[in-house]
Design an enzyme around this catalytic site. Structure first.
Site, PDB file in Angstrom:
ATOM      1  N   LEU A 194       0.818  -1.209   0.000  1.00 21.57           N
ATOM      2  CA  LEU A 194       0.000   0.000   0.000  1.00 21.57           C
ATOM      3  C   LEU A 194       0.853   1.261   0.000  1.00 21.57           C
ATOM      4  O   LEU A 194       2.037   1.243   0.378  1.00 21.57           O
ATOM      5  CB  LEU A 194      -0.908   0.010   1.232  1.00 21.57           C
ATOM      6  CG  LEU A 194      -1.997  -1.066   1.309  1.00 21.57           C
ATOM      7  CD1 LEU A 194      -2.647  -1.038   2.684  1.00 21.57           C
ATOM      8  CD2 LEU A 194      -3.041  -0.860   0.220  1.00 21.57           C
TER       9      LEU A 194
ATOM     10  N   SER B 244       3.408   2.237   2.942  1.00 19.20           N
ATOM     11  CA  SER B 244       3.875   1.024   3.618  1.00 19.20           C
ATOM     12  C   SER B 244       5.388   1.008   3.792  1.00 19.20           C
ATOM     13  O   SER B 244       5.915   0.190   4.561  1.00 19.20           O
ATOM     14  CB  SER B 244       3.420  -0.228   2.857  1.00 19.20           C
ATOM     15  OG  SER B 244       3.958  -0.238   1.546  1.00 19.20           O
ATOM     16  N   GLY B 245       6.084   1.873   3.081  1.00 16.87           N
ATOM     17  CA  GLY B 245       7.534   1.941   3.223  1.00 16.87           C
ATOM     18  C   GLY B 245       8.313   1.330   2.075  1.00 16.87           C
ATOM     19  O   GLY B 245       9.512   1.070   2.198  1.00 16.87           O
TER      20      GLY B 245
ATOM     21  N   SER C 268       9.396   2.536  -0.929  1.00 21.98           N
ATOM     22  CA  SER C 268      10.506   3.343  -1.436  1.00 21.98           C
ATOM     23  C   SER C 268      11.613   3.485  -0.402  1.00 21.98           C
ATOM     24  O   SER C 268      12.805   3.478  -0.740  1.00 21.98           O
ATOM     25  CB  SER C 268      10.004   4.729  -1.864  1.00 21.98           C
ATOM     26  OG  SER C 268       9.075   4.625  -2.921  1.00 21.98           O
TER      27      SER C 268
ATOM     28  N   SER D  66       1.527  -1.545  -7.407  1.00 20.39           N
ATOM     29  CA  SER D  66       1.161  -2.704  -8.242  1.00 20.39           C
ATOM     30  C   SER D  66       0.042  -3.514  -7.591  1.00 20.39           C
ATOM     31  O   SER D  66       0.245  -4.641  -7.150  1.00 20.39           O
ATOM     32  CB  SER D  66       2.386  -3.586  -8.529  1.00 20.39           C
ATOM     33  OG  SER D  66       3.158  -3.832  -7.387  1.00 20.39           O
TER      34      SER D  66
END
Length: 289
Positions: free
Chosen positions: A120, A123-124, A126, A193
């Protein structure tokens, strides 16, 4: 897979021992402007006995025009099965180079692969991707991060957030990631995605084992509390439509290679999550040629 135009194969008589061939697109026929051309196609054969799937393989074929349709004998099999192709030929032929992926991997002392981080917004993904590339870089490994937001500034700047454009966005990221992996680089693709079929399509472009799916399994409430870009707030206010996790569903992976989660409601630092990915790479031989 390399082929001329948009092609779909069909056996008019299946190879001995099989009753069908997987094919991704609807079948049809089309005229070809030249006499003949070379192409390559990946096929997956299905056993007639129990319906189990066999490993896909690549066949090299020579296509010749016959009565306005492209018809060829299957060069991989010896039984003379016929294959017909759909789509107009563009005379596109794969040009093989003497320097191949194995040569590049030997030069870099690593295995080219795609680490696909999905989850999501917030969510971290990157953050973990950047931590991962930083650690690997310090260890002398060549990596490149393909970030879902970054590609929309250039390569995918023509795409919207409609369902069809989201699918195309992921397809393009998958194709770019595949090129990096073929170059021997460890490509870290970071993108929401949201649809399984799009992620699976990207996986199918790569050899077995070269697509490593990392699921950022962080609860929606945590992602929304972070809201680093203020997008959840806008989505809750109805100013953004079709936002993943709010009014558009996210389809979590069912069999991802790596799952990164909170530890008793405490989210580990990104470096710790990255180290879990690196442990997987080490255990499976990706950090050596």
């Amino acid at each position: 897979m390399t082929a001329a135009g948009n092609l779909s194969p069909v056996f008019t008589s299946p190879p001995s021992g099989f009753d069908s061939v997987d094919r991704p697109n609807p079948l049809g026929f089309a005229s070809f402007p030249m006499t003949s051309f070379q192409c390559r196609w990946n096929l997956t054969l299905v056993k007639a006995t129990d319906g189990s799937r066999m490993t896909s393989y690549t066949i090299d074929v020579e296509v010749k025009s016959s009565n306005g349709c492209a018809v060829t004998n299957d060069c991989h099999q010896s039984n003379g099965s016929m294959i017909m192709y759909e789509g107009a030929s563009r005379n596109v032929v794969w040009h093989k180079c003497s320097v191949e992926k194995n040569d590049r991997q030997e030069l870099l002392k690593q295995r080219g692969c795609v680490i696909w981080i999905t989850g999501l917004s917030g969510s971290g993904k990157s953050t973990v991707a950047c931590a991962l590339t930083r650690i690997l870089h310090a260890r002398g490994k060549l990596t490149y991060v393909v970030d879902g937001d970054n590609v929309r500034h250039g390569l995918n700047s023509d795409l919207t957030f409609k369902a069809e454009d989201r699918a195309e966005n992921i397809r393009r990221i998958g194709e770019v990631a595949k090129l990096f992996a073929d170059a021997g680089i460890i490509c870290i693709a970071s993108a929401i995605s949201l649809y399984r079929k799009d992620r699976d399509a990207c996986r199918s472009k790569l050899p077995d084992g070269d697509f490593i799916e990392v699921f950022m399994d962080i609860p929606l409430c945590v992602c929304e509390a972070r809201d680093p870009k203020g997008l959840y707030k806008l989505a809750r206010a109805g100013k953004i439509k079709g936002f993943t996790g709010i009014d558009d569903p996210y389809e979590p992976p069912l069999n991802s290679e790596i799952v990164l989660q909170q530890d008793r409601e405490v989210c580990p630092p990104p470096e710790a999550m990255a180290e879990k990915v690196i442990s997987y790479l080490e255990a499976n031989g990706y950090l050596q040629a």
